[in-house]
Write an enzyme that holds these catalytic residues in place. Structure first.
Site, short mmCIF file in Angstrom:
data_model
loop_
_atom_site.label_atom_id
_atom_site.label_comp_id
_atom_site.label_asym_id
_atom_site.label_seq_id
_atom_site.Cartn_x
_atom_site.Cartn_y
_atom_site.Cartn_z
N ILE A 140 6.64 2.62 4.66
CA ILE A 140 6.38 1.90 5.90
C ILE A 140 4.85 1.91 6.00
CG2 ILE A 140 6.66 1.78 8.40
CD1 ILE A 140 9.35 1.54 7.04
N PRO A 141 4.20 0.77 5.69
CA PRO A 141 2.75 0.77 5.41
C PRO A 141 1.86 0.85 6.66
CG PRO A 141 3.60 -1.45 5.28
CD PRO A 141 4.79 -0.55 5.52
N CYS A 142 1.88 2.00 7.32
CA CYS A 142 1.06 2.18 8.52
C CYS A 142 -0.44 2.10 8.21
CB CYS A 142 1.42 3.47 9.25
SG CYS A 142 1.34 4.94 8.24
N HIS A 143 -0.81 2.22 6.93
CA HIS A 143 -2.22 2.06 6.57
C HIS A 143 -2.69 0.62 6.80
CE1 HIS A 143 -0.07 0.97 2.85
NE2 HIS A 143 -1.09 0.18 2.61
N ARG A 144 -1.76 -0.31 7.01
CA ARG A 144 -2.11 -1.71 7.25
C ARG A 144 -2.35 -2.02 8.73
NH1 ARG A 144 2.56 -3.86 3.16
NH2 ARG A 144 1.54 -3.16 1.24
#
Length: 176
Positions: A140-144
């Site tokens: 779940i790409p929370c870095h985005r």
């Protein structure tokens, strides 16, 4: 694209009354731990500075596929993660909505905390709080998710890693 050798290590975790297992994926960018229980993957842990214990068993096929996908992602490949193996049982309803929004952010794109909050039905601060407890970073790409001023904002793996991941995906941050 250069592929790195990855080693799988089984770690047994006792969490309350539940017995869980974790496999680690050692990668030059960062070591990752995938924790699972009876209902699927319960957490993905960024293992910077965590002491590791070894047991040379092989992960179940679903876990191996997830670890292989994470390795490919860290190698710079575009990956479509299988979210069906994730166990969202430990998430609140709001956190699940936030994670659903974030899981739809394509590689090479970002949303601000305000945009995520608007789509999930909450405030930017509550969206940031939900993401700070993301049990499945990278998948779940929370870095985005970035700040409205174009700065990176926080990341459980550290801002330096967040910036490296975004750069790897072709994103340059305006506020940096």
């Amino acid at each position: 694209m250069k592929q790195f050798e990855c080693m799988y290590t089984l770690i047994n975790i006792h969490e309350a009354e539940t017995f869980k297992c974790m496999y680690t994926l050692m990668h030059p960018l960062i070591d990752i731990g995938v924790v699972w229980g009876d209902d699927g993957v319960t957490a993905i842990i960024l293992l910077e500075g965590v002491k590791k214990y070894s047991n040379d068993s092989s992960p179940p096929m679903a876990i191996k596929k997830l670890l292989d996908s994470i390795r490919m992602f860290l190698d710079g490949c575009e990956v479509d993660f299988d979210l069906s193996v994730l166990d969202f049982g430990g998430c609140t309803e709001y956190q699940r909505r936030v994670l659903d929004v974030v899981s739809s952010i394509p590689r090479g794109s970002t949303l601000t905390y305000s945009e995520v909050a608007a789509r999930a039905g909450g405030s930017p601060r509550s969206a940031a709080g939900a993401l700070s407890r993301n049990p499945f970073p990278l998948v779940i790409p929370c870095h985005r998710v970035i700040r409205s001023d174009g700065n990176a904002g926080g990341y459980q793996g550290g801002v330096k890693l967040k910036k490296r991941l975004l750069e790897m995906e072709g994103v340059s941050l305006e506020g940096q």
